[in-house]
Structures are given as C-alpha cells and as structure tokens.
Enzyme design. Structure first.
Site, PDB file in Angstrom:
ATOM      1  N   GLU A 256      -3.179 -10.583   6.112  1.00 39.22           N
ATOM      2  CA  GLU A 256      -2.428 -10.431   4.821  1.00 39.22           C
ATOM      3  C   GLU A 256      -2.988  -9.526   3.736  1.00 39.22           C
ATOM      4  O   GLU A 256      -2.290  -8.824   3.063  1.00 39.22           O
ATOM      5  CB  GLU A 256      -1.731 -11.586   4.498  1.00 39.22           C
ATOM      6  CG  GLU A 256      -0.887 -12.568   5.707  1.00 39.22           C
ATOM      7  CD  GLU A 256       0.043 -11.621   6.154  1.00 39.22           C
ATOM      8  OE1 GLU A 256       0.800 -10.843   5.479  1.00 39.22           O
ATOM      9  OE2 GLU A 256       0.603 -11.824   7.230  1.00 39.22           O
ATOM     10  N   HIS A 259      -2.156  -5.897   4.351  1.00 38.28           N
ATOM     11  CA  HIS A 259      -0.774  -5.767   3.733  1.00 38.28           C
ATOM     12  C   HIS A 259      -0.832  -5.532   2.086  1.00 38.28           C
ATOM     13  O   HIS A 259      -0.552  -4.681   1.576  1.00 38.28           O
ATOM     14  CB  HIS A 259       0.337  -6.719   4.136  1.00 38.28           C
ATOM     15  CG  HIS A 259       0.624  -6.733   5.414  1.00 38.28           C
ATOM     16  ND1 HIS A 259       1.338  -5.398   6.036  1.00 38.28           N
ATOM     17  CD2 HIS A 259       0.652  -7.445   6.607  1.00 38.28           C
ATOM     18  CE1 HIS A 259       1.627  -5.986   7.322  1.00 38.28           C
ATOM     19  NE2 HIS A 259       1.116  -6.864   7.582  1.00 38.28           N
ATOM     20  N   GLU A 285       1.526  -2.285   9.004  1.00 36.04           N
ATOM     21  CA  GLU A 285       0.977  -2.884  10.004  1.00 36.04           C
ATOM     22  C   GLU A 285      -0.566  -2.409  10.505  1.00 36.04           C
ATOM     23  O   GLU A 285      -1.541  -2.917  10.878  1.00 36.04           O
ATOM     24  CB  GLU A 285       1.596  -3.208  11.324  1.00 36.04           C
ATOM     25  CG  GLU A 285       1.345  -4.191  12.240  1.00 36.04           C
ATOM     26  CD  GLU A 285       1.443  -5.775  11.698  1.00 36.04           C
ATOM     27  OE1 GLU A 285       0.593  -6.693  12.239  1.00 36.04           O
ATOM     28  OE2 GLU A 285       1.893  -5.787  10.514  1.00 36.04           O
TER      29      GLU A 285
END
Length: 490
Positions: A256, A259, A285
């Site tokens: 995460e 991201h 991604e």
C-alpha cells in the site's frame, strides 16, 4: 478568465469533491460504526449524484470546444477531461446514484456473509450489483464489448482480448515454474510461532517510512482488506495483522505504500487536476508490486528485514538471512490471492479475470458462480476450496462493482517487471543500498521517471517512457525464473 482557466477552476472543485467521496469510503472501511451502513449508502448516493451532475454539466462540453491548452500539461488535462465527460454523459444520473447506493450497502452485506460463510445470503445482492454494472457497461459500450467498456475505467486503452493474449503467454511459464518449484528437493521452512500485534505495527510503520511514505500527508490504519485512498496531500493506507503471519502485515503495508508513494510523488502543480492522480490501476499496481516484491522481497532487503525482526521479536526459529529469504518467498498452495507468492499470484488473478468476463457477458449466472469458482480453483491449484471466505467471498471487488479491476493486478506485475529491469540497469549498486534498508535509489528513480508525471501520458506510454522500451511480459517471467531457481536450487 480564458475558457481553459474557467474549465480548470470548475474541474478543481469536482476533483476536491471526489476526494471527499473517497474519504467517506476510507471511513467506511476503517472506523465507521456498523450501524451507519444504511445512512452511509444514502450519503454516497447523494455525493455521487452531485459529482455526476458536475461531470455531465453542459458547460464542460462548451468550454472544451473553445479551450486552448497553454502547454503539454494543459493538453493532457483537456484529453482526460474530455474522456471523462464523454463517458459520464452516457451514464444516466439515476443509474450512477443507484450504483453508489447499492455498492455501499453491498459491502456490508458481503462482509457479514463472508463472516458467516454464507454465499446464498449474498448472491441476491451480487445479482443486483451485476445487473446495474451491466446496464452501465451497455451505456458506455455504445454497441461495443461490455467488458472492454468497464476496463476503460481502470486501464484506458486495454481490451479483454489484448489482456487474454498477454495472460495466455504468462500462464504456461508460470505453471511450469510452479511445478518445478513445488517438486524441488529443497523446500524453505515456513514461519512458525506467534508475533504480537504491537511489534508488527511498529515494524510496519518503520517499513512504511523506509519506503518513502510521508506520514505528514497520510496515516496508517487497519482494515479487513488493506487498501490505499486519496491523492495529493491526503493519502491514507491500511494494513492488517495476523498473530501467526507477520509477513501479511509487513508486505501489505509495503504494497500500500507503493500506491501511496505514487500519489504523494506526483508533481504538486497537478494537485486537484486530472493529472494529479495515478494514470491507471495497472500503472498504480506496478508501483505497489515493485515496492513489495522486486525490492522488499529481494535477498538484499530481506537480509535487512531479518535483522529488524530479530530485534523486534527475538529468535523466531529462522537461523540466518539466507534461510529467511527462502521463507519470505516460499511457494505453497493457498486459497488467498493477497497472501499468495509471486509465482502463483497471477494464476489467482487469471481465474477472476475469466470468471468476471463470463459474468459480464452473461454466459455465467450468479447462481452458478460459486461452483464455477471452486471447479476452476481445483483445476488451477490442485486443492479444493474448503469454505466461501477462501473462495468466492474472499475479495471485496465484485460486491462494490469493480468489474474490470482484477486484470490490472497482473498487468501491474508485468509493468513492474519492466520497471525493475530498467531500474537495475540504471542503479547497478542497488543491492548494496537495499541491504542497509536504504530504498532511496530505487524510490527516487521511480519518482523521477514515473510517479511525478501522474496522468500526463496514457498508461502504456507511461511505462514506455520510464523504461525506454515497449512493455511486455518477458522481463517479469525472466525475473521470476531466475529468482526462484536460485532459492529452490533448480
């Protein structure tokens, strides 16, 4: 004020409202009281109605006709505004609001059905979500392929047929590698013991900082299904803990962070504009996967992590850094996509890609979905699904209407393979830095060559610009075969 300036001022308000809607979603998955679900559905429907009205406002069409871009960024902003306007005007406001309301409620129904292992309780809701999604796809497709119309929301320019061709090239080498690995004489040990939650969260926070996450513009919370949310100067991530599997926490966090770092790394000049967010979910991604896998699961970085785990938890039964690297990258059959190793992860995605294409095409009925999932899983992985939470109920994507999202996970892996090849060529001493827990040569390269541009270029052009070559699945497959041949002494 010029037509371009007027259009961008209007767009900034729309982008700000979209961020508010995103924050409502973050709240729902982290701290919202369970009894608030029905009201939250109404709130989400209301704000979606406002956003839909703004995105279809006739003034946008008029301003697009006369707006003149002052530079390349302006040209890209106009391209993205026009793309969103053309698509949004095809979807009736009534449908947009109903989808927002239904999927908000569906998330809670799915979570309850998942906890009770009751597929039948959820299927009527899923059928409603699917019907609304197919209605939206028909409006967007304008006579074309329904699935391609949905893909455009997540990976502009991609098609189901094109992805099927790429995935068809991936599958044989992945399956062959898996068989070699599982049949190897050397099998790394699995992790054993228990690991306290406070230690996991503390080390998780340390890893987030090590990979460049700016907690001054973000925060880390817990969620059942880890996710990231937001852009610009408010980018939030979540993770989860398991007493017997601290890797779940650490690598969910790093994933995460990939991201979040992408969103935080975008040029501030693009804040609250169409360029001020990741260009596609596949490119997004690519950042989470290269952070999580090629960097954080490398032998150099796992050597550093081994030391930090020993310092945090004491002796946990792994003798040295080399064995630890094998444990981190151990290949074993399992049900859960998010917990899968690099060799088998994409096989999980391909299963979902094929099934959701059939659902959208109408060749697979919702009533038959669980049986189709279980049969395909047994065929692909050689083990029978033991309960729905390990099978068709494990992912939140379909309950919240994200049909077309799943293939971007594998596309992101393909892009990450390309970026890793280019990164290694550009930073030949990268492992020396990773062994010290220093990721900055890698994260700085990614920020300079990809993240800072946000949505400036279309997805494949974004990867091509960063790498200097056309994206393909070959670098990913070559990387996986070399890595696992070394670990398993193939």
């Amino acid at each position: 004020m010029s037509a371009f300036d007027e259009l961008m001022a209007f767009q900034r308000e729309t982008e700000a409202l979209a961020q508010v809607a995103m924050r409502l979603g973050w709240d729902q998955e982290t701290v919202m009281p369970r009894g608030s679900a029905t009201q939250r559905g109404e709130e989400m429907a209301a704000i979606e109605g406002v956003l839909h009205a703004r995105r279809t406002d006739p003034r946008i069409g008029a301003l697009l006709e006369s707006a003149q871009a002052p530079d390349d960024s302006g040209t890209a902003n106009l391209r993205l505004i026009r793309h969103t306007y053309d698509r949004t005007t095809r979807v009736p406001a009534r449908l947009a609001s109903e989808l927002a309301r239904t999927t908000s409620l569906a998330q809670g129904i799915w979570a309850e059905s998942r906890a009770q292992e009751n597929v039948g309780e959820f299927l009527p809701t899923l059928r409603t979500v699917l019907d609304l999604t197919r209605e939206k796809a028909a409006a967007l497709a304008d006579g074309g392929d329904l699935y391609d119309a949905l893909l455009e929301d997540y990976e502009p320019g991609a098609t189901g047929a094109g992805l099927e061709q790429m995935f068809g090239a991936l599958r044989p080498r992945l399956v062959a590698l898996r068989e070699r690995v599982l049949g190897a004489e050397r099998q790394p040990a699995s992790l054993s013991g228990t690991y306290d939650e406070a230690g996991q969260m503390a080390l998780s926070a340390e890893l987030a900082l090590a990979f460049g996450y700016d907690t001054g513009r973000g925060r880390i919370d817990k969620a059942v299904h880890p996710f990231s949310s937001g852009s610009g100067n408010d980018v939030r991530i979540t993770t989860r803990t398991s007493a017997i599997d601290p890797f779940n926490c650490f690598y969910s966090t790093i994933h995460e962070v990939g991201h979040g770092a992408y969103e935080q790394g975008i040029d501030q000049a693009h804040l609250l504009t169409p360029l001020g967010q990741g260009v596609s979910m596949g490119v997004h991604e690519s950042q989470s996967r290269i952070y999580e896998n090629q960097l954080a699961r490398s032998s150099a970085f796992t050597g550093h992590l081994f030391k930090r785990m020993r310092a945090t938890f004491g002796d946990f039964g792994i003798s040295d850094a080399a064995d630890f690297h094998g444990t981190v990258n151990r290949v074993s059959p399992g049900f859960i996509r998010t917990e899968s190793d690099e060799v088998q992860y994409n096989l999980h995605v391909l299963l979902r890609f094929d099934l959701e294409r059939q659902l959208i095409a109408g060749t697979l009925d919702v009533a038959d979905l669980e049986a189709a999932w279980n049969a395909r899983f047994l065929s692909d992985f050689g083990i029978a699904v033991d309960r729905p939470s390990n099978g068709v109920l494990q992912d939140v994507h379909w309950p919240v209407g994200l049909f077309g999202y799943f293939p971007t996970y594998t596309l992101g892996n393909v892009y990450a393979g390309c970026l890793h090849k280019a990164l290694r060529d550009a930073v030949p001493d990268l492992d020396d830095h990773l062994a010290r827990g220093d990721t900055t040569p890698a994260t700085d390269w990614l920020r300079r060559n990809l993240q800072t541009f946000g949505g400036l270029r279309p997805p494949r052009d974004t990867i091509r610009h960063a790498c200097g070559f056309e994206p393909s699945e070959v670098p990913l497959l070559d990387y996986l075969e070399a890595k696992y041949a070394a670990i398993y002494h193939l």
